[in-house]
Design an enzyme around this catalytic site. Structure first.
Site, PDB file in Angstrom:
ATOM      1  N   HIS A 101     -24.187  51.087  24.560  1.00 45.51           N
ATOM      2  CA  HIS A 101     -23.694  52.321  25.170  1.00 45.51           C
ATOM      3  C   HIS A 101     -23.506  52.146  26.682  1.00 45.51           C
ATOM      4  CE1 HIS A 101     -24.445  55.432  21.884  1.00 45.51           C
ATOM      5  NE2 HIS A 101     -24.754  54.259  21.351  1.00 45.51           N
ATOM      6  N   ASP A 117     -22.967  60.169  28.127  1.00 47.14           N
ATOM      7  CA  ASP A 117     -23.060  59.449  26.860  1.00 47.14           C
ATOM      8  C   ASP A 117     -22.845  60.458  25.730  1.00 47.14           C
ATOM      9  OD1 ASP A 117     -24.239  56.788  25.553  1.00 47.14           O
ATOM     10  OD2 ASP A 117     -24.965  58.505  24.408  1.00 47.14           O
ATOM     11  N   ASN A 131     -18.824  47.443  19.822  1.00 53.00           N
ATOM     12  CA  ASN A 131     -18.559  46.439  20.863  1.00 53.00           C
ATOM     13  C   ASN A 131     -18.318  45.075  20.236  1.00 53.00           C
ATOM     14  OD1 ASN A 131     -19.000  47.973  23.485  1.00 53.00           O
ATOM     15  ND2 ASN A 131     -20.867  48.436  22.344  1.00 53.00           N
TER      16      ASN A 131
HETATM   17  O1  LIG Z   1     -27.320  37.867  20.347  1.00 52.71           O
HETATM   18  C1  LIG Z   1     -26.574  38.739  20.796  1.00 52.71           C
HETATM   19  C2  LIG Z   1     -26.423  40.018  20.199  1.00 52.71           C
HETATM   20  C3  LIG Z   1     -25.549  40.935  20.780  1.00 52.71           C
HETATM   21  N1  LIG Z   1     -24.864  40.618  21.915  1.00 52.71           N
HETATM   22  C4  LIG Z   1     -23.964  41.616  22.562  1.00 52.71           C
HETATM   23  O2  LIG Z   1     -24.544  42.899  22.475  1.00 52.71           O
HETATM   24  C5  LIG Z   1     -23.550  43.894  22.291  1.00 52.71           C
HETATM   25  C6  LIG Z   1     -23.878  44.670  21.024  1.00 52.71           C
HETATM   26  O3  LIG Z   1     -23.085  45.811  20.947  1.00 52.71           O
HETATM   27  P1  LIG Z   1     -22.635  46.443  19.565  1.00 52.71           P
HETATM   28  O4  LIG Z   1     -21.963  45.431  18.748  1.00 52.71           O
HETATM   29  O5  LIG Z   1     -21.838  47.675  19.839  1.00 52.71           O
HETATM   30  O6  LIG Z   1     -23.979  46.761  18.798  1.00 52.71           O
HETATM   31  P2  LIG Z   1     -25.252  47.710  19.144  1.00 52.71           P
HETATM   32  O7  LIG Z   1     -25.969  47.204  20.295  1.00 52.71           O
HETATM   33  O8  LIG Z   1     -25.966  47.835  17.865  1.00 52.71           O
HETATM   34  O9  LIG Z   1     -24.513  49.110  19.553  1.00 52.71           O
HETATM   35  C7  LIG Z   1     -24.782  50.476  19.351  1.00 52.71           C
HETATM   36  O10 LIG Z   1     -23.692  51.132  20.021  1.00 52.71           O
HETATM   37  C8  LIG Z   1     -22.391  50.889  19.493  1.00 52.71           C
HETATM   38  C9  LIG Z   1     -21.390  51.613  20.364  1.00 52.71           C
HETATM   39  O11 LIG Z   1     -21.593  53.004  20.318  1.00 52.71           O
HETATM   40  C10 LIG Z   1     -22.317  51.325  18.045  1.00 52.71           C
HETATM   41  O12 LIG Z   1     -21.039  51.015  17.509  1.00 52.71           O
HETATM   42  C11 LIG Z   1     -23.422  50.619  17.253  1.00 52.71           C
HETATM   43  O13 LIG Z   1     -23.391  51.026  15.904  1.00 52.71           O
HETATM   44  C12 LIG Z   1     -24.767  50.938  17.886  1.00 52.71           C
HETATM   45  O14 LIG Z   1     -25.799  50.331  17.169  1.00 52.71           O
HETATM   46  C13 LIG Z   1     -22.224  43.155  22.180  1.00 52.71           C
HETATM   47  O15 LIG Z   1     -21.586  43.223  23.434  1.00 52.71           O
HETATM   48  C14 LIG Z   1     -22.629  41.719  21.876  1.00 52.71           C
HETATM   49  O16 LIG Z   1     -21.732  40.760  22.395  1.00 52.71           O
HETATM   50  C15 LIG Z   1     -24.994  39.362  22.483  1.00 52.71           C
HETATM   51  O17 LIG Z   1     -24.360  39.060  23.488  1.00 52.71           O
HETATM   52  N2  LIG Z   1     -25.854  38.478  21.907  1.00 52.71           N
END
Ligand SMILES: O=c1ccn([C@@H]2O[C@H](COP(=O)(O)OP(=O)(O)O[C@H]3O[C@H](CO)[C@@H](O)[C@H](O)[C@H]3O)[C@@H](O)[C@H]2O)c(=O)[nH]1
Length: 495
Positions: free
Chosen positions: A19, A121, A384
């Site tokens: 977020h 948010d 993302n």
């Molecule tokens: O080992 C890892 C794991 C994750 N990431 C990064 O972390 C972010 C993860 O974001 P996202 O894929 O959106 O997952 P969440 O962190 O789970 O995001 C929350 O927020 C999102 C946007 O609202 C929602 O779509 C999801 O369901 C919600 O769980 C991304 O940029 C990834 O590239 C890394 O760089 N390395």
């Protein structure tokens, strides 16, 4: 005459990386936008996150942004006591954020420079009231999909029309304007159970969205034309015009490879491993910041990977420990670094040596998705991650785990056509059997997945064109910047 102080955009983000980063990156683009460049500053209001893990992640972001050279100020809000009796994750997050409303009000009222807008948010949406009382425009930042936005705006209508649980609707699909009919098993977690407090909160958020001045969305017109049109032309919320939506995405923060171009920093070990693999030969499995699996599920994944025979890079995290937030009040049970020898079946690492790499902790995902050796992505379908995958034209096999990810998975397969289906048993905690994962990976990496691969490859250009000069998202950013200026000038004259 002294120059008038730069108006500021006050950001109220949720603490989760998914977020916080997309909101901040989008607002940085407003700061740098066209002829209005540098005519706003950013003030980031920081809540104390409910877990130690989230706190250290937020602090790391703050340190990085403080060194970015942009006009970003940081304002720490006083701590509040987390609600002790929240029954669900979304209820907890929304209530915890809402407890900060008086502190947000006080912080905004006390600012010495003009406030151009509050950027909220999606969980902070009820603070549109604070903005209204202070005479400040409010923009909700939608970090998820246009489909989720359409669903949230339509939820108050659905609530009136569908009087049973969604799993019991006639014909067994849920109709949201602009989306293909949604099977109940693809409805997002917070709304699957109408009796849950999560549902009640989402309903409230859906109502509050309508009172915002505008909605900034991390998506693009071309990615989700149906959903965004249904919001814009009033089908999602009949009888009342929804606030204007500004789809400014995909907004991604840079991967370290982009930043590293001129530096001598060595690549991450996973990236170095990928350097030695043939083009488009590796399937990448990664499940966001919170994804981890029980031992029984790990066994199924190993069986699938061995049987399908493709090269793989698998990020396998361990179960949360009490220090990392197990039983955390917000349900954010952050995984730990996996102890691979304990988690993986005996001999798996030896048998797959050279062909696969299992990585036990955080990886630079954006750099991996950018790597030419990667051919497909098994993802939890956080938005993302999806945008990062599409940015590089990579097809996906979505394995949704929590939040709105089941809806995202449905959209990727049934609407956008950029993913192959993976059978996930929602009733068994999203369990995936080896045979189903094997089938999906073979499809993703092989001939059967050609359509999804071609469609995802098209999306690469669609995404880049949207944010480039003259693209739809660039145009939305210009409109947003004009609206913000208009708003802040109007208020200055008013004073
Ligand atoms: O080992 C890892 C794991 C994750 N990431 C990064 O972390 C972010 C993860 O974001 P996202 O894929 O959106 O997952 P969440 O962190 O789970 O995001 C929350 O927020 C999102 C946007 O609202 C929602 O779509 C999801 O369901 C919600 O769980 C991304 O940029 C990834 O590239 C890394 O760089 N390395």
């Amino acid at each position: 005459m002294a120059a008038s102080p730069t108006p500021t955009l006050v950001l109220v983000p949720e603490w989760g990386t998914g977020h916080l980063m997309s909101m901040l990156e989008s607002c940085k683009r407003i700061l740098l936008c066209g002829r209005r460049a540098r005519s706003f500053s950013i003030t980031l209001l920081i809540m104390r996150p409910p877990t130690a893990q989230a706190t250290s992640e937020v602090e790391a972001h703050v340190r990085r942004e403080a060194a970015s050279g942009l006009d970003i100020r940081f304002h720490r809000l006083p701590a509040v006591e987390p609600p002790a009796d929240a029954a669900g994750v979304e209820e907890f997050i929304a209530r915890y954020i809402q407890l900060h409303a008086p502190h947000v009000r006080e912080a905004v009222a006390g600012m010495s420079c003009p406030v151009a807008a509050l950027v909220l948010d999606l969980f902070a949406t009820p603070m549109v009231d604070v903005a209204r009382d202070l005479g400040v425009p409010s923009y909700v930042f939608m970090s998820s999909t246009g489909a989720m936005l359409a669903l949230m705006l339509h939820l108050p209508v659905l609530h009136q029309v569908v009087t049973v649980e969604f799993s019991q609707v006639d014909g067994e699909v849920v109709h949201v304007p602009g989306l293909p009919p949604i099977p109940p098993e693809s409805m997002p977690c917070p709304v699957v159970d109408k009796k849950s407090p999560n549902y009640t909160w989402f309903l409230r958020l859906g109502h509050s969205f309508m009172d915002a001045t505008g909605i900034i969305a991390n998506t693009a017109d071309e990615l989700e034309p149906g959903a965004l049109a249904a919001v814009a032309d009033g089908r999602a919320v009949p009888g009342r015009p929804a606030p204007p939506v500004y789809p400014v995405g995909p907004v991604l923060s840079l991967g370290s490879s982009d930043r590293r171009k001129d530096s001598s920093e060595p690549p991450h070990e996973c990236v170095a491993w990928l350097d030695a693999q043939p083009p488009a030969s590796v399937v990448f499995l990664c499940f966001g910041s919170m994804g981890w699996f029980e031992a029984a599920q790990v066994v199924e994944i190993t069986a699938a990977l061995e049987r399908c025979g493709h090269r793989f890079l698998w990020v396998l995290r361990g179960p949360p420990s009490s220090e990392s937030g197990a039983g955390a009040p917000d349900g954010s049970e952050h995984p730990t670094d996996a102890k691979l020898e304990e988690l993986l079946p005996e001999g798996f690492l030896q048998r797959t040596e050279g062909k696969g790499l299992v990585w036990p902790t955080w990886v630079p995902q954006k750099d991996i998705l950018a790597h030419p050796a990667v051919g497909g992505f098994v993802t939890h379908a956080g938005w993302n991650s999806v945008l990062e995958s599409l940015w590089h034209g990579l097809p996906m096999a979505p394995w949704p785990l929590y939040a709105e990810q089941h809806l995202n998975a449905f959209e990727l397969v049934a609407d956008m056509g950029v993913a192959v289906p993976l059978k996930v048993d929602r009733k068994r905690d999203n369990f995936v059997e080896a045979a189903n994962l094997e089938r999906a990976v073979k499809c993703l990496m092989g001939e059967e997945g050609r359509k999804a691969r071609e469609r995802a490859a098209e999306m690469r250009d669609v995404c880049r064109n949207a944010v480039n000069k003259g693209g739809s998202s660039d145009a939305a950013l210009q409109r947003l910047s004009e609206a913000l200026h208009h708003g802040s000038n109007e208020r200055r004259h008013h004073h």
